[in-house]
Design a protein around this motif. Structure first.
Motif, PDB file in Angstrom:
ATOM      1  N   SER A   1       0.856  -1.193  -0.118  1.00  0.00           N
ATOM      2  CA  SER A   1       0.000  -0.023   0.013  1.00  0.00           C
ATOM      3  C   SER A   1       1.069   1.387   0.114  1.00  0.00           C
ATOM      4  O   SER A   1       0.680   1.987  -0.760  1.00  0.00           O
ATOM      5  CB  SER A   1      -0.975   0.055   1.270  1.00  0.00           C
ATOM      6  N   ASN A   2       1.997   1.334   0.848  1.00  0.00           N
ATOM      7  CA  ASN A   2       2.852   2.371   0.760  1.00  0.00           C
ATOM      8  C   ASN A   2       3.638   2.659  -0.514  1.00  0.00           C
ATOM      9  O   ASN A   2       3.620   3.881  -1.115  1.00  0.00           O
ATOM     10  CB  ASN A   2       3.807   2.386   2.205  1.00  0.00           C
TER      11      ASN A   2
ATOM     12  N   LEU B   1       1.469   4.480  -3.001  1.00  0.00           N
ATOM     13  CA  LEU B   1       1.150   5.765  -2.866  1.00  0.00           C
ATOM     14  C   LEU B   1       2.279   6.795  -2.475  1.00  0.00           C
ATOM     15  O   LEU B   1       2.389   7.811  -2.600  1.00  0.00           O
ATOM     16  CB  LEU B   1       0.237   5.560  -1.669  1.00  0.00           C
ATOM     17  N   ALA B   2       3.614   6.103  -2.009  1.00  0.00           N
ATOM     18  CA  ALA B   2       4.573   7.186  -1.638  1.00  0.00           C
ATOM     19  C   ALA B   2       5.881   6.563  -1.764  1.00  0.00           C
ATOM     20  O   ALA B   2       6.039   5.362  -1.480  1.00  0.00           O
ATOM     21  CB  ALA B   2       4.419   7.396  -0.331  1.00  0.00           C
TER      22      ALA B   2
ATOM     23  N   ARG C   1       9.400   6.069   0.057  1.00  0.00           N
ATOM     24  CA  ARG C   1       9.853   6.192   1.467  1.00  0.00           C
ATOM     25  C   ARG C   1      11.280   6.442   1.582  1.00  0.00           C
ATOM     26  O   ARG C   1      12.010   6.257   0.572  1.00  0.00           O
ATOM     27  CB  ARG C   1       9.430   4.726   2.250  1.00  0.00           C
TER      28      ARG C   1
ATOM     29  N   GLU D   1       1.810  11.454  -5.304  1.00  0.00           N
ATOM     30  CA  GLU D   1       2.048  11.052  -4.176  1.00  0.00           C
ATOM     31  C   GLU D   1       1.729  11.941  -3.006  1.00  0.00           C
ATOM     32  O   GLU D   1       0.964  11.632  -1.733  1.00  0.00           O
ATOM     33  CB  GLU D   1       3.618  10.592  -3.757  1.00  0.00           C
TER      34      GLU D   1
ATOM     35  N   GLN E   1      -1.705  10.837  -0.382  1.00  0.00           N
ATOM     36  CA  GLN E   1      -1.624  10.771   1.157  1.00  0.00           C
ATOM     37  C   GLN E   1      -2.466  11.874   1.610  1.00  0.00           C
ATOM     38  O   GLN E   1      -2.945  11.409   2.797  1.00  0.00           O
ATOM     39  CB  GLN E   1      -0.120  11.081   1.295  1.00  0.00           C
TER      40      GLN E   1
ATOM     41  N   GLN F   1      -5.663  10.368   1.911  1.00  0.00           N
ATOM     42  CA  GLN F   1      -5.886   8.977   2.083  1.00  0.00           C
ATOM     43  C   GLN F   1      -6.597   8.178   0.899  1.00  0.00           C
ATOM     44  O   GLN F   1      -7.703   7.344   1.180  1.00  0.00           O
ATOM     45  CB  GLN F   1      -6.662   8.659   3.366  1.00  0.00           C
TER      46      GLN F   1
ATOM     47  N   HIS G   1       5.158  20.675  -0.415  1.00  0.00           N
ATOM     48  CA  HIS G   1       5.727  19.267  -0.912  1.00  0.00           C
ATOM     49  C   HIS G   1       6.828  19.280  -1.399  1.00  0.00           C
ATOM     50  O   HIS G   1       7.273  19.850  -2.543  1.00  0.00           O
ATOM     51  CB  HIS G   1       4.516  18.467  -1.682  1.00  0.00           C
TER      52      HIS G   1
END
Length: 333
Positions: free
Chosen positions: A68-69, A72-73, A75, A161, A165, A168, A314
Protein backbone atom coordinates in the motif's frame (compact mmCIF):
# COMPACT_ATOMS: atom_id res chain seq x y z
CA UNK A 1 -5.40 -85.35 48.48
CA UNK A 2 -7.97 -84.45 45.90
CA UNK A 3 -10.01 -82.81 48.55
CA UNK A 4 -7.03 -80.73 49.79
CA UNK A 5 -6.13 -79.68 46.28
CA UNK A 6 -9.69 -78.69 45.63
CA UNK A 7 -9.72 -76.70 48.80
CA UNK A 8 -6.46 -75.08 47.92
CA UNK A 9 -7.79 -74.16 44.48
CA UNK A 10 -10.97 -72.91 45.96
CA UNK A 11 -8.99 -70.89 48.49
CA UNK A 12 -6.83 -69.56 45.65
CA UNK A 13 -9.86 -68.46 43.71
CA UNK A 14 -11.35 -66.76 46.72
CA UNK A 15 -8.04 -64.93 47.38
CA UNK A 16 -7.51 -63.60 43.80
CA UNK A 17 -10.87 -61.86 43.34
CA UNK A 18 -10.19 -59.00 45.77
CA UNK A 19 -6.67 -58.76 44.46
CA UNK A 20 -7.96 -58.43 40.92
CA UNK A 21 -10.55 -55.86 42.00
CA UNK A 22 -7.88 -53.88 43.80
CA UNK A 23 -5.54 -54.16 40.83
CA UNK A 24 -8.20 -52.94 38.41
CA UNK A 25 -9.09 -50.06 40.71
CA UNK A 26 -5.48 -48.99 41.05
CA UNK A 27 -5.03 -49.26 37.27
CA UNK A 28 -8.16 -47.17 36.70
CA UNK A 29 -6.98 -44.48 39.08
CA UNK A 30 -3.53 -44.47 37.47
CA UNK A 31 -5.05 -44.27 33.99
CA UNK A 32 -7.31 -41.38 35.11
CA UNK A 33 -4.37 -39.34 36.38
CA UNK A 34 -2.33 -40.20 33.30
CA UNK A 35 -5.06 -39.00 30.93
CA UNK A 36 -5.60 -35.84 32.99
CA UNK A 37 -1.91 -35.16 32.89
CA UNK A 38 -1.81 -35.61 29.11
CA UNK A 39 -4.85 -33.38 28.52
CA UNK A 40 -3.34 -30.55 30.58
CA UNK A 41 0.05 -30.87 28.92
CA UNK A 42 1.17 -28.10 26.59
CA UNK A 43 2.11 -29.98 23.48
CA UNK A 44 4.87 -28.25 21.55
CA UNK A 45 3.18 -28.82 18.20
CA UNK A 46 0.14 -26.66 18.98
CA UNK A 47 2.01 -23.53 20.14
CA UNK A 48 4.39 -23.95 17.22
CA UNK A 49 1.49 -23.98 14.78
CA UNK A 50 -0.04 -20.96 16.49
CA UNK A 51 3.23 -19.09 16.39
CA UNK A 52 3.70 -20.01 12.76
CA UNK A 53 0.22 -18.74 11.92
CA UNK A 54 0.82 -15.56 13.90
CA UNK A 55 4.12 -15.00 12.16
CA UNK A 56 2.53 -15.60 8.77
CA UNK A 57 -0.26 -13.13 9.51
CA UNK A 58 2.31 -10.55 10.58
CA UNK A 59 4.20 -11.11 7.35
CA UNK A 60 1.02 -10.75 5.31
CA UNK A 61 0.03 -7.57 7.12
CA UNK A 62 3.54 -6.22 6.69
CA UNK A 63 3.55 -7.00 2.98
CA UNK A 64 0.12 -5.40 2.55
CA UNK A 65 1.31 -2.31 4.36
CA UNK A 66 4.44 -2.18 2.26
CA UNK A 67 2.48 -2.69 -0.94
CA UNK A 68 0.00 0.00 0.00
CA UNK A 69 2.78 2.41 0.88
CA UNK A 70 4.64 1.57 -2.29
CA UNK A 71 1.59 2.44 -4.35
CA UNK A 72 1.21 5.82 -2.75
CA UNK A 73 4.58 7.15 -1.64
CA UNK A 74 8.33 6.92 -2.02
CA UNK A 75 9.79 6.20 1.40
CA UNK A 76 13.17 7.27 2.76
CA UNK A 77 14.29 3.63 2.80
CA UNK A 78 13.47 3.46 -0.92
CA UNK A 79 15.77 6.40 -1.54
CA UNK A 80 18.52 4.73 0.51
CA UNK A 81 18.09 1.56 -1.55
CA UNK A 82 18.60 3.52 -4.78
CA UNK A 83 21.72 5.14 -3.36
CA UNK A 84 23.08 1.74 -2.29
CA UNK A 85 22.48 0.24 -5.74
CA UNK A 86 24.29 3.11 -7.47
CA UNK A 87 27.19 2.85 -5.06
CA UNK A 88 27.37 -0.95 -5.25
CA UNK A 89 27.58 -0.80 -9.05
CA UNK A 90 30.09 2.06 -9.02
CA UNK A 91 27.86 4.19 -11.26
CA UNK A 92 28.64 7.85 -11.97
CA UNK A 93 26.72 10.30 -14.16
CA UNK A 94 28.38 10.43 -17.58
CA UNK A 95 28.09 12.74 -20.55
CA UNK A 96 25.64 11.35 -23.05
CA UNK A 97 27.87 11.05 -26.14
CA UNK A 98 28.19 8.61 -29.02
CA UNK A 99 29.64 5.30 -27.81
CA UNK A 100 29.35 1.61 -28.52
CA UNK A 101 25.70 0.64 -28.75
CA UNK A 102 24.56 4.18 -27.88
CA UNK A 103 23.61 6.79 -30.46
CA UNK A 104 22.24 9.85 -28.62
CA UNK A 105 19.64 11.74 -30.63
CA UNK A 106 17.74 14.89 -29.85
CA UNK A 107 13.97 14.72 -30.18
CA UNK A 108 14.23 16.71 -33.40
CA UNK A 109 16.72 14.19 -34.81
CA UNK A 110 14.55 11.27 -33.72
CA UNK A 111 11.55 12.83 -35.43
CA UNK A 112 13.53 13.31 -38.63
CA UNK A 113 14.63 9.67 -38.47
CA UNK A 114 11.04 8.54 -38.09
CA UNK A 115 9.94 10.57 -41.10
CA UNK A 116 12.87 9.52 -43.27
CA UNK A 117 12.89 5.83 -42.40
CA UNK A 118 9.12 5.32 -41.98
CA UNK A 119 9.40 4.89 -38.24
CA UNK A 120 9.70 1.29 -37.14
CA UNK A 121 8.06 -0.14 -40.24
CA UNK A 122 9.90 -2.68 -42.40
CA UNK A 123 7.29 -2.41 -45.13
CA UNK A 124 7.93 -0.51 -48.34
CA UNK A 125 5.79 1.34 -50.84
CA UNK A 126 2.01 1.38 -50.43
CA UNK A 127 2.26 -1.04 -47.49
CA UNK A 128 4.56 1.20 -45.45
CA UNK A 129 1.70 2.48 -43.30
CA UNK A 130 0.07 -0.89 -42.69
CA UNK A 131 2.31 -2.03 -39.86
CA UNK A 132 -0.03 -0.93 -37.09
CA UNK A 133 -3.77 -0.67 -36.54
CA UNK A 134 -3.63 2.98 -35.51
CA UNK A 135 -0.47 4.85 -36.64
CA UNK A 136 0.94 7.16 -33.96
CA UNK A 137 2.19 10.65 -34.90
CA UNK A 138 5.97 10.87 -34.80
CA UNK A 139 5.89 13.91 -32.52
CA UNK A 140 4.30 11.72 -29.87
CA UNK A 141 6.63 8.77 -30.42
CA UNK A 142 9.66 10.94 -29.64
CA UNK A 143 7.81 12.29 -26.59
CA UNK A 144 8.03 15.96 -27.47
CA UNK A 145 5.03 16.52 -25.20
CA UNK A 146 7.15 15.62 -22.18
CA UNK A 147 8.90 18.97 -22.66
CA UNK A 148 5.70 21.02 -22.62
CA UNK A 149 6.00 21.77 -18.92
CA UNK A 150 8.28 24.02 -16.93
CA UNK A 151 9.01 21.15 -14.56
CA UNK A 152 10.47 17.65 -14.94
CA UNK A 153 8.08 15.07 -16.34
CA UNK A 154 9.02 12.79 -13.44
CA UNK A 155 7.62 15.38 -11.04
CA UNK A 156 4.15 14.10 -11.89
CA UNK A 157 4.82 11.17 -9.57
CA UNK A 158 5.57 13.59 -6.74
CA UNK A 159 2.26 15.39 -7.22
CA UNK A 160 0.39 12.09 -7.17
CA UNK A 161 2.10 10.93 -3.98
CA UNK A 162 1.42 14.18 -2.15
CA UNK A 163 -2.26 14.36 -3.11
CA UNK A 164 -2.86 10.64 -2.58
CA UNK A 165 -1.50 10.79 0.95
CA UNK A 166 -3.25 14.07 1.74
CA UNK A 167 -6.71 12.57 1.15
CA UNK A 168 -5.86 8.94 2.02
CA UNK A 169 -6.66 7.87 -1.53
CA UNK A 170 -8.38 4.54 -2.07
CA UNK A 171 -8.97 2.63 -5.33
CA UNK A 172 -12.67 3.46 -5.12
CA UNK A 173 -12.06 7.20 -4.72
CA UNK A 174 -13.42 9.57 -7.37
CA UNK A 175 -10.86 12.07 -8.71
CA UNK A 176 -11.25 15.07 -11.03
CA UNK A 177 -8.28 16.95 -12.49
CA UNK A 178 -8.71 20.38 -14.04
CA UNK A 179 -6.27 20.51 -16.95
CA UNK A 180 -4.69 17.05 -16.98
CA UNK A 181 -2.67 17.87 -20.10
CA UNK A 182 -0.72 14.83 -21.30
CA UNK A 183 -1.31 12.91 -18.05
CA UNK A 184 1.99 13.76 -16.38
CA UNK A 185 0.14 13.43 -13.06
CA UNK A 186 -3.08 11.78 -14.18
CA UNK A 187 -1.46 8.55 -15.39
CA UNK A 188 -0.49 7.68 -11.80
CA UNK A 189 -4.03 8.25 -10.56
CA UNK A 190 -5.48 6.24 -13.45
CA UNK A 191 -3.16 3.32 -12.68
CA UNK A 192 -4.13 3.26 -8.99
CA UNK A 193 -7.86 3.98 -9.16
CA UNK A 194 -10.64 1.63 -10.21
CA UNK A 195 -11.70 1.87 -13.88
CA UNK A 196 -13.65 5.03 -14.81
CA UNK A 197 -12.84 6.73 -11.49
CA UNK A 198 -10.49 9.35 -12.96
CA UNK A 199 -12.07 12.33 -14.73
CA UNK A 200 -10.40 15.26 -16.44
CA UNK A 201 -11.33 18.49 -18.20
CA UNK A 202 -8.70 19.61 -20.74
CA UNK A 203 -8.88 22.27 -23.45
CA UNK A 204 -5.62 21.69 -25.39
CA UNK A 205 -6.14 19.38 -28.36
CA UNK A 206 -2.48 18.34 -28.76
CA UNK A 207 -2.32 17.38 -25.09
CA UNK A 208 -5.48 15.32 -25.48
CA UNK A 209 -4.04 13.54 -28.51
CA UNK A 210 -0.85 12.75 -26.58
CA UNK A 211 -2.90 11.40 -23.69
CA UNK A 212 -5.17 9.17 -25.80
CA UNK A 213 -2.78 8.19 -28.55
CA UNK A 214 0.48 7.72 -26.65
CA UNK A 215 0.42 7.83 -22.84
CA UNK A 216 -2.57 5.57 -22.16
CA UNK A 217 -1.48 2.85 -24.62
CA UNK A 218 2.23 3.11 -23.76
CA UNK A 219 1.55 2.72 -20.04
CA UNK A 220 -0.99 -0.08 -20.44
CA UNK A 221 -3.88 1.99 -19.09
CA UNK A 222 -6.48 1.75 -21.84
CA UNK A 223 -8.51 -0.77 -19.80
CA UNK A 224 -8.95 1.81 -17.00
CA UNK A 225 -11.28 3.87 -19.25
CA UNK A 226 -10.65 7.33 -17.75
CA UNK A 227 -13.23 9.97 -18.62
CA UNK A 228 -11.17 12.71 -20.30
CA UNK A 229 -13.26 15.46 -21.87
CA UNK A 230 -12.31 18.32 -24.17
CA UNK A 231 -13.80 21.50 -22.83
CA UNK A 232 -13.16 24.94 -21.46
CA UNK A 233 -14.81 27.74 -19.48
CA UNK A 234 -15.03 25.38 -16.49
CA UNK A 235 -17.94 23.44 -17.97
CA UNK A 236 -18.30 20.15 -16.06
CA UNK A 237 -21.71 19.15 -17.41
CA UNK A 238 -20.30 16.21 -19.43
CA UNK A 239 -19.27 14.41 -16.26
CA UNK A 240 -22.87 13.98 -15.16
CA UNK A 241 -24.86 15.59 -12.38
CA UNK A 242 -24.80 12.66 -9.95
CA UNK A 243 -21.05 12.20 -9.42
CA UNK A 244 -19.25 13.75 -6.46
CA UNK A 245 -15.50 13.71 -5.94
CA UNK A 246 -13.15 12.83 -3.11
CA UNK A 247 -10.43 14.93 -4.74
CA UNK A 248 -10.48 17.80 -7.24
CA UNK A 249 -7.12 19.30 -8.11
CA UNK A 250 -5.60 21.85 -10.48
CA UNK A 251 -1.83 22.07 -10.97
CA UNK A 252 -0.81 25.55 -12.16
CA UNK A 253 -4.00 25.84 -14.21
CA UNK A 254 -5.73 28.77 -12.52
CA UNK A 255 -2.66 30.91 -13.27
CA UNK A 256 -3.78 31.08 -16.90
CA UNK A 257 -7.40 32.00 -16.26
CA UNK A 258 -9.07 35.33 -15.52
CA UNK A 259 -10.21 35.66 -11.91
CA UNK A 260 -13.89 35.77 -12.89
CA UNK A 261 -13.66 32.38 -14.63
CA UNK A 262 -11.78 30.86 -11.70
CA UNK A 263 -14.53 31.93 -9.27
CA UNK A 264 -17.16 30.50 -11.63
CA UNK A 265 -15.22 27.26 -11.64
CA UNK A 266 -14.88 27.20 -7.83
CA UNK A 267 -18.61 27.67 -7.49
CA UNK A 268 -19.34 24.77 -9.84
CA UNK A 269 -16.69 22.57 -8.23
CA UNK A 270 -18.07 23.14 -4.73
CA UNK A 271 -21.27 21.34 -5.64
CA UNK A 272 -19.31 18.39 -7.04
CA UNK A 273 -17.13 17.93 -3.95
CA UNK A 274 -18.12 15.38 -1.33
CA UNK A 275 -19.33 17.29 1.73
CA UNK A 276 -16.66 17.94 4.36
CA UNK A 277 -14.46 14.91 3.49
CA UNK A 278 -13.79 15.89 -0.13
CA UNK A 279 -10.85 18.17 -0.92
CA UNK A 280 -9.89 20.74 -3.55
CA UNK A 281 -6.16 21.34 -4.04
CA UNK A 282 -4.81 24.24 -6.11
CA UNK A 283 -1.07 24.49 -6.75
CA UNK A 284 1.45 27.34 -7.00
CA UNK A 285 -0.67 30.26 -5.85
CA UNK A 286 -4.21 31.48 -5.43
CA UNK A 287 -3.94 34.93 -6.96
CA UNK A 288 -7.66 34.82 -7.69
CA UNK A 289 -8.13 34.85 -3.93
CA UNK A 290 -5.18 36.91 -2.68
CA UNK A 291 -6.12 39.79 -4.99
CA UNK A 292 -9.35 40.15 -3.05
CA UNK A 293 -7.63 40.33 0.33
CA UNK A 294 -7.77 37.72 3.07
CA UNK A 295 -11.06 38.66 4.73
CA UNK A 296 -12.87 39.29 1.45
CA UNK A 297 -11.61 35.99 0.07
CA UNK A 298 -12.86 34.13 3.14
CA UNK A 299 -16.31 35.68 2.73
CA UNK A 300 -16.36 34.79 -0.97
CA UNK A 301 -15.40 31.20 -0.23
CA UNK A 302 -18.04 30.94 2.50
CA UNK A 303 -20.69 32.14 0.08
CA UNK A 304 -19.76 29.16 -2.11
CA UNK A 305 -19.86 26.75 0.83
CA UNK A 306 -16.06 26.37 0.87
CA UNK A 307 -13.42 26.96 3.51
CA UNK A 308 -9.65 27.37 3.18
CA UNK A 309 -7.74 24.76 5.22
CA UNK A 310 -4.13 25.78 4.70
CA UNK A 311 -1.01 26.00 2.58
CA UNK A 312 1.32 23.03 2.04
CA UNK A 313 4.82 22.78 0.59
CA UNK A 314 5.65 19.35 -0.80
CA UNK A 315 9.32 18.50 -1.34
CA UNK A 316 10.33 15.68 -3.66
CA UNK A 317 12.61 12.96 -2.34
CA UNK A 318 13.99 12.19 -5.78
CA UNK A 319 13.50 14.76 -8.51
CA UNK A 320 14.74 18.19 -7.31
CA UNK A 321 11.13 19.27 -7.34
CA UNK A 322 8.70 20.98 -4.98
CA UNK A 323 5.23 22.46 -5.19
CA UNK A 324 3.08 24.69 -3.01
CA UNK A 325 -0.53 23.61 -2.61
CA UNK A 326 -3.62 25.32 -1.19
CA UNK A 327 -6.31 23.11 0.34
CA UNK A 328 -10.08 23.70 0.45
CA UNK A 329 -13.13 21.70 1.54
CA UNK A 330 -16.90 22.10 1.69
CA UNK A 331 -17.94 23.60 4.98
CA UNK A 332 -20.33 21.81 7.33
CA UNK A 333 -22.95 24.54 7.01
Amino acid sequence: MAISVSRAMSKGVVMTVPVLVLTVSVAAVFLFFLLSSLSSCSCPSQPSATLANDARSVDIDSSKSSKSNGLLATRKEDVEWVKDQIQANGIHMQENVLRKGINPRTRAQQLEDLRQFKGISHYEGPESNNHTAFPCPGELLVEEHHSNYGEPWAGGRDVFEFLAQAIQLRPESQVLEIGCGTLRVGSHFIRYLNPEHFHCLERDELSLMAAFRYELPAQGLLHKRPLIVKGEDMDFSKFGSGVTYDLIYASAVFLHMPDKLVWIGMERLASKLKPYDGRIFVSHNIKFCSRLGGEECTKRLMSLGLEFLGKHTHDSLLFNHYEIWFEFRRSKI
